[in-house]
Scaffold this active site. Structure first.
Site: not given
Length: 316
Positions: A49-51, A199
């Site tokens: 993903g983003i990481g 969250y």
């Protein structure tokens, strides 16, 4: 008849407007030309993903990049992909389970023994809408991983960041922080638990942590920023079938991981952001923060409570 024809033409209309919608929603691109030879970066949750996209961009710029991942096998696959795409062999995988303070301390100890510098810490990893569960240390999973895990990791690496200044810390938050509240009597979901709200509470904690940390780091050469990456297709939805269904239904409005990484990269790389340390960003620009996210008293109390839970000194 007209309604029937309109229904038939709907796919064609979507085909025409989707590129325009996608372009509008993916606004905010990191245009920095900064190169990073000799710089060292850590990206948590970088196996996907983003990481992974953040780590890939940093590696493309020549940085030594550490993928700090709970799943080492997936991390190794990501590292090989990044190495192949960027031609940068200095991409490393290290075990980091943010749901276990022993793992966090072991990661930091090994990193500090291995590296002389640390210029970028991207606190990217997180969990979202998981059923009620606890970390290895008994913390509610959202606040434990998303906030306390990164709080401890930052504490353990902070001296190295100061020694390597100028350096930056980027904390991934969310637009969902607007729905979050820090209820100190129910911080761990002891009295009431909602996966969605848990969250949001943890994402508010990320913003408050960034704000308080920036105050304490003033004049140190270390700056810190919180970011909302946008609504991104990622593995964060793995715990919620409803969220996965919504993601598929509204796919036109969902960013790719590469698009979602842009604001993290903007805050990590853009020159001249030092005076905005502690600020919140979205789409590569300053973003509005909720009332509680601007509350300095709550930020300070959350800091103190976090230190108490983790057994850390308050003044670090």
């Amino acid at each position: 008849m007209f309604g029937f024809l309109l229904l038939l033409s709907l796919p064609f209309i979507l085909y025409l407007v989707t590129p325009k919608i996608r372009k509008m929603l993916s606004s905010g691109v990191c245009t920095s030309n900064v190169q990073l030879p000799g710089k060292v970066a850590i990206v948590t949750g970088a196996n996907t993903g983003i990481g992974k996209e953040t780590a890939k961009d940093l590696a493309q710029r020549g940085a030594r990049v550490y993928l700090a991942c709970r799943d080492v096998d997936k991390g190794e696959l990501a590292a090989r992909e990044i190495q192949a795409v960027t031609g940068n062999s200095q991409v490393f995988v290290r075990k980091l389970d943010l749901a276990d303070t022993k793992s966090i301390r072991a990661f930091a100890k090994d990193f500090l023994a291995e590296e002389k510098h640390l210029h970028l810490l991207i606190n990217n990893a997180g969990v979202m809408m998981c059923p009620y569960s606890k970390t290895a240390d008994g913390f509610e999973m959202h606040i434990g991983v998303n906030h306390l895990g990164h709080f401890l990791l930052t504490h353990l690496l902070l001296e190295k960041l100061k020694e390597s200044a100028p350096s930056r810390i980027v904390n991934l938050s969310s637009l969902g922080h607007h729905l979050g509240r820090i209820h100190f009597h129910n911080l761990q979901g002891e009295k009431f638990y909602s996966a969605g709200l848990a969250y949001c509470h943890s994402k508010l904690a990320n913003i408050l942590f960034t704000k308080e940390l920036a105050k304490r780091l003033k004049g140190s050469g270390v700056t810190t920023y919180s970011v909302h990456p946008g609504t991104v297709h990622s593995e964060l939805t793995r715990y919620s079938s409803i969220m996965r269904w919504l993601w598929q239904l509204f796919f036109v409005f969902i960013k790719t991981p590469q698009e979602g990484a842009q604001t993290s990269l903007y805050c990590a790389l853009t020159e001249g952001l030092e005076s905005l340390s502690g600020s919140h960003f979205s789409d590569c620009q300053l973003a509005w923060v909720s009332y509680q996210g601007r509350n300095e008293i709550i930020a300070r109390r959350l800091w103190d409570v976090s230190c108490d839970l983790l057994g850390l000194p308050v003044d670090w």
